[in-house]
Design a protein around this motif. Structure first.
Motif, short mmCIF file in Angstrom:
data_model
loop_
_atom_site.label_atom_id
_atom_site.label_comp_id
_atom_site.label_asym_id
_atom_site.label_seq_id
_atom_site.Cartn_x
_atom_site.Cartn_y
_atom_site.Cartn_z
N SER A 140 -3.29 -1.30 -3.53
CA SER A 140 -4.23 -0.29 -3.05
C SER A 140 -4.22 0.95 -3.94
O SER A 140 -3.19 1.32 -4.51
N ILE A 141 -5.39 1.59 -4.02
CA ILE A 141 -5.57 2.81 -4.81
C ILE A 141 -5.72 3.98 -3.85
O ILE A 141 -6.61 3.97 -2.98
N SER A 142 -4.85 4.98 -3.96
CA SER A 142 -4.93 6.17 -3.10
C SER A 142 -5.73 7.26 -3.80
O SER A 142 -5.38 7.67 -4.91
N THR A 143 -6.79 7.72 -3.15
CA THR A 143 -7.59 8.82 -3.71
C THR A 143 -7.73 9.92 -2.67
O THR A 143 -7.63 9.68 -1.47
N ARG A 192 3.70 2.71 2.81
CA ARG A 192 4.73 3.77 2.79
C ARG A 192 4.18 5.00 2.10
O ARG A 192 3.42 4.91 1.13
N TRP A 193 4.52 6.15 2.64
CA TRP A 193 4.31 7.42 1.95
C TRP A 193 5.67 7.86 1.42
O TRP A 193 6.62 7.97 2.20
N ALA A 194 5.82 8.03 0.15
CA ALA A 194 4.84 8.03 -0.92
C ALA A 194 5.53 7.52 -2.18
O ALA A 194 6.75 7.32 -2.20
N TYR A 195 4.74 7.33 -3.22
CA TYR A 195 5.22 6.75 -4.47
C TYR A 195 5.92 7.78 -5.34
O TYR A 195 7.01 7.54 -5.86
N GLN A 196 5.28 8.94 -5.53
CA GLN A 196 5.86 9.94 -6.44
C GLN A 196 5.49 11.36 -6.02
O GLN A 196 5.14 12.21 -6.83
N SER A 197 5.64 11.66 -4.72
CA SER A 197 5.37 13.01 -4.24
C SER A 197 6.69 13.79 -4.25
O SER A 197 7.33 14.00 -3.23
N TRP A 198 7.08 14.22 -5.45
CA TRP A 198 8.43 14.74 -5.65
C TRP A 198 8.61 16.16 -5.14
O TRP A 198 7.69 16.98 -5.19
N PRO A 199 9.83 16.50 -4.67
CA PRO A 199 10.15 17.90 -4.37
C PRO A 199 10.35 18.68 -5.67
O PRO A 199 10.18 18.14 -6.77
N ASP A 200 10.76 19.94 -5.53
CA ASP A 200 10.89 20.82 -6.70
C ASP A 200 11.75 20.24 -7.80
O ASP A 200 11.36 20.19 -8.96
N ASP A 201 12.98 19.82 -7.46
CA ASP A 201 13.89 19.26 -8.45
C ASP A 201 14.46 17.97 -7.90
O ASP A 201 15.48 17.95 -7.20
N ASN A 245 0.86 -1.19 0.00
CA ASN A 245 0.00 0.00 0.00
C ASN A 245 0.89 1.23 0.00
O ASN A 245 1.16 1.82 1.05
N ILE A 246 1.37 1.61 -1.18
CA ILE A 246 2.20 2.80 -1.33
C ILE A 246 1.30 3.95 -1.77
O ILE A 246 0.65 3.87 -2.82
N TRP A 247 1.24 5.00 -0.96
CA TRP A 247 0.32 6.11 -1.24
C TRP A 247 0.80 6.91 -2.45
O TRP A 247 1.99 7.20 -2.60
N GLN A 248 -0.14 7.28 -3.28
CA GLN A 248 0.17 7.95 -4.55
C GLN A 248 -0.20 9.43 -4.50
O GLN A 248 -1.06 9.85 -3.75
N ASP A 249 0.46 10.19 -5.37
CA ASP A 249 0.21 11.62 -5.53
C ASP A 249 0.14 11.91 -7.03
O ASP A 249 1.09 12.41 -7.63
N PRO A 250 -0.97 11.56 -7.67
CA PRO A 250 -1.04 11.71 -9.14
C PRO A 250 -0.88 13.14 -9.62
O PRO A 250 -0.42 13.37 -10.73
N ALA A 251 -1.23 14.12 -8.80
CA ALA A 251 -1.09 15.52 -9.22
C ALA A 251 0.37 15.89 -9.45
O ALA A 251 0.68 16.73 -10.28
N ALA A 252 1.27 15.24 -8.71
CA ALA A 252 2.69 15.54 -8.88
C ALA A 252 3.17 15.20 -10.28
O ALA A 252 4.09 15.83 -10.81
N VAL A 253 2.57 14.18 -10.91
CA VAL A 253 2.96 13.80 -12.26
C VAL A 253 2.68 14.94 -13.23
O VAL A 253 3.51 15.26 -14.09
N ALA A 254 1.51 15.57 -13.10
CA ALA A 254 1.18 16.70 -13.98
C ALA A 254 2.10 17.88 -13.70
O ALA A 254 2.58 18.55 -14.62
#
Length: 800
Positions: A230-233, A464-473, A191-200
């Motif tokens: 798991s699906i994180s929404t 785990r938090w998180a899959y792709q919650s990236w910082p600025d660079d 169950n790795i929490w996702q941040d799909p907005a970070a991809v955009a």
């Protein structure tokens, strides 16, 4: 005249050959390229040094498994171009390894401020254009074994080319006769929490645009390929309070005409179209175990804040109304939304797998939320991650304990028993540095270790938090307000995610968890089968010992080794099926130092070469449990290109020897008296084929070729031509032995630095019948009974 001309031609040819050889030797001496196997559990830095230079590398796997291997190269000058190539080869008794199974990638470096250095993490599909001087570059192999693959041995090669130089590794893959479930079908709950907005955001495309959805499909496929369940929404605006510096937008659009105030919640409207599309996309990829909805309160921590973000339909703009758990505005808003959510989930058939997720919340705040849920959506389940509420709850649909809570083993066992029929219980690691973790600077094996910890404690999985919650660079500064890598396991690529070494090792650990599950089921089946209870108990005891070996973080010597422990699991599973194990399960290692010259054994261990050797001690029975201080034995080994040498220094009480035997002829049955023994295998991939050398205190001897796939398995007609000598110091009750074994007799043309063979060292000592004598081994044999257990051979490493 003709004869003289022929002689002249021959002389010219010999001279030309001489200069070719001289040039070849000069090229070898001037070679700048080093290449070695690293092991996938080690993280590289540009300063990493060669640890092994053997050309033969082996691994094993089940069908439908994905395994990783890692190599490294280093040069003293710039070499370009650079690339690594898979090549299929063939060998007698083996199949050719299809290169279609092999993916080659190149670990890239990112700056890690916590360590003040560059560290390898992203796995890039293209090699760097060159090997820089005094700079280590990794090569990562991912081998995917198809579910329909035939079991057996496969041979291939990895060729590394850098400038005009090249190196080749012979790859051996053993496919065992077991099949893992697919990553999305296995029992491990990832169950790795996702941040799909970070991809955009990172791709610089509009949120929820066609370009964004196309990228998200690639991320969904990647999650599924690594075992995500798991699906994180997000069902409310910014449920994590922009903890990475960026807003988490809601996938459910809340709408309200004007400014929301308590008592007017019936005017809310809800658009679930983004929520639905994301859930359907993830399910299409095979991720369908649960839907996590975040959240009814901001997380993590003590706050009771819940920002209700909504579109003002009068202006079309976003408004944010701060509410708190327990106040009227909060109660009214959720009293309207929750019934709408339940109706929507029922329409789609998703209610039974949906949870309202909570991140590290205290019990006092959760009590207020439970009141709302009970009144307005009693059908909804909850997922509690950490916080005091999670440690007290036996009724949460999903419970996620912090790693620190696992130290209270009795409480955890009681909680698991109470939750047996309720729902999954997993664990998580957070931003603390005291626990095994998935930071970029964490030891690479820790990611693989996490599923082992889950299995050890009877837990369903890992969060785990998180899959792709990236910082600025993420490429130049992967550390932000969180540790480097804390908020992401993959990197943003042009067309989708770029895996990290951590992400790959976590998948390897999940496969280990599934193999452990297979073994556990087999043990349970044996326990229920009449006449097999002792076998089941023995297997279970050894399985638990293997798990302890993989997870023990308090070792004084060595480090946890989930990779080696997995081989032990494979061996136990093979044994449970009534088959002979073909996997090495010992991590014992002896260092054989280079000797500057050859020498003839004379039994005298006062030589300079032995004084500088690495000595090991053997003073227990072969199981490692019963001490034999009266028979304590010291052993060492050295080597030259032509020979491997062994030395034994043996304490004794009385000698048990054949007095009347002829030392010029080998003595059958020598093992029935006092003896030291070397079992050695210069071709480790042939597990059952090795050589046995024995010497008694009075220098009687026997050498045998062993092939356990044949009957009889020992061939006394084989003659190695080895040399041996002994000396008995009766005054101090010590006898010594030296052996010199030709490499050529072992099937090796010569010995070279970095080579690793398989080996075990033994001693039989004492008077009487076998049950009265002392049988000792350097690499322990837990089951005892016989020295001839080649899977328990340790490693002899030749160093210079």
């Amino acid at each position: 005249m003709t004869r003289l001309r022929s002689v002249s031609i021959i002389a010219l040819l010999l001279a030309e050959l001489f200069f070719v050889l001289i040039a070849a030797n000069a090229q070898a001496e001037n070679s700048t390229l080093q290449a070695w196997e690293v092991g996938a559990d080690m993280r590289l830095t540009p300063a990493s040094i060669a640890t092994s230079q053997g050309p033969e590398v082996s691994t094993e796997a089940f069908r439908n498994e994905i395994v990783s291997m890692q190599f490294a190269v280093r040069a003293t000058q710039t070499l370009q171009p650079f690339k690594a190539i898979c090549e299929s080869t063939s060998a007698a008794g083996s199949k050719s390894l299809p290169c279609s199974w092999v993916e080659i990638r190149y670990p890239g470096y990112v700056p890690v401020v916590e360590r003040g250095e560059l560290m390898a993490d992203p796995l890039l599909t293209s090699p760097p254009p060159e090997i820089k001087p005094d700079w280590t570059q990794g090569i990562w192999l991912t081998i995917s074994i198809p579910a329909e693959a035939n079991p057996g041995d496969y041979k291939g090669a990895l060729t590394i080319k850098a400038g005009s130089e090249s190196r080749q590794f012979d790859l051996s893959l053993r496919v065992l006769d077991f099949t893992l479930p697919g990553m999305t079908k296995g029992g491990f709950y990832l169950n790795i929490w996702q941040d799909p907005a970070a991809v955009a955001r990172v791709a610089q495309v509009p949120l929820w645009s066609p370009e964004h959805w196309k990228l998200l499909e690639a991320y969904a496929q990647n999650l599924a390929a690594h075992g995500q369940k798991s699906i994180s929404t997000s069902i409310v605006y910014d449920p994590w309070r922009s903890q990475t510096g960026f807003v988490y937008p809601s996938m459910v659009e809340w709408r309200f005409p004007g400014e929301y105030q308590a008592g007017q919640a019936s005017k809310f409207q809800f658009d679930f179209s983004v929520f639905d599309r994301y859930v359907e996309m993830m399910m299409k990829a095979g991720i369908n175990k649960s839907i996590q909805c975040f959240s009814m309160v901001d997380g993590p921590g003590q706050t009771s804040l819940c920002n209700i973000g909504y579109i003002d339909t009068a202006t079309g703009k976003l408004r944010v109304c701060p509410t708190h758990v327990g106040d009227t505005a909060y109660r009214d808003a959720w009293g309207t939304f929750l019934p709408a959510l339940v109706r929507h989930l029922k329409q789609h058939g998703w209610l039974d797998r949906t949870y309202i997720g909570f991140d590290e919340k205290p019990q006092a705040i959760m009590n207020g939320i439970f009141n709302v849920l009970k009144a307005d959506a009693p059908e909804l389940k909850i997922s509690l991650a950490g916080g005091s509420s999670s440690e007290e709850s036996a009724t949460a649909g999903e419970l996620i304990l912090h790693y620190g809570a696992l130290s209270r083993r009795a409480a955890v066992r009681k909680l698991l028993e109470e939750r047996r029929a309720v729902g999954p219980t997993a664990f998580y690691t957070s931003c603390d540095t005291a626990s095994p973790n998935t930071f970029i600077y964490s030891p690479q094996w820790e990611s693989r270790l996490l599923p082992w910890i889950a299995f050890q404690h009877g837990l369903a999985g890992y969060t785990r938090w998180a899959y792709q919650s990236w910082p600025d660079d993420v490429w130049k500064q992967p550390e932000s307000r969180w540790h480097s890598g804390d908020s992401f396991l993959v990197y943003p690529g042009e067309n989708g995610p770029i895996d990290s070494t951590r992400w790959e090792m976590l998948r390897q650990g999940i496969e280990d968890y599934e193999a452990l599950g297979m073994l556990k089921k087999k043990i349970e089946s044996l326990r229920k089968t009449p006449g097999h209870s002792e076998e089941a108990a023995s297997l279970e005891s050894r399985m638990m010992g293997t798990i302890r070996g993989a997870t023990d973080l308090e070792k004084c010597h060595g480090i946890p080794s989930p990779g080696l422990s997995r081989r032990e699991v494979n061996a136990l599973l093979t044994e449970s099926e009534g088959r002979q194990s073909m996997s090495y399960t010992s991590s014992a290692r002896i260092i054989s130092k280079f000797s500057p010259g050859d020498f003839v054994p004379d039994g005298n261990l006062d030589k300079k070469v032995w004084k500088s050797a690495n000595w090991v001690v053997m003073d227990h029975d072969m199981t490692g449990e019963k001490p034999y201080p009266q028979s304590a034995t010291e052993m060492a080994t050295v080597w030259t290109p032509r020979y491997v040498y062994f030395a034994y220094r043996c304490k004794y009480e009385t000698l048990n020897i054949y007095d009347d035997a002829n030392p010029a002829a080998e003595k059958w049955g020598l093992w029935d008296r006092d003896v030291v023994e070397v079992f050695i295998n210069a071709q480790p991939e042939r597990v059952n084929h090795y050589y046995e050398f024995e010497v008694s205190p009075n220098n009687l001897w026997i050498d045998l070729e062993i092939n356990k796939d044949q009957s009889p398995f020992n061939d006394a007609n084989w003659d190695s031509g080895y040399d041996h000598a002994t000396h008995i110091d009766a005054a101090h009750h010590i006898w010594t032995c030296e052996m010199r074994i030709p490499a050529e007799a072992l099937g090796a043309k010569e010995i070279f630095a970095g080579a690793e063979w398989r080996l075990n060292l033994f001693r039989a000592d004492g008077q009487g019948e076998d049950h009265q004598r002392r049988f000792m081994s350097w690499s322990t044999i837990p089951e005892g009974g016989s020295f001839h257990v080649p899977t328990r051979f340790g490693i002899i490493q030749f160093v210079k």
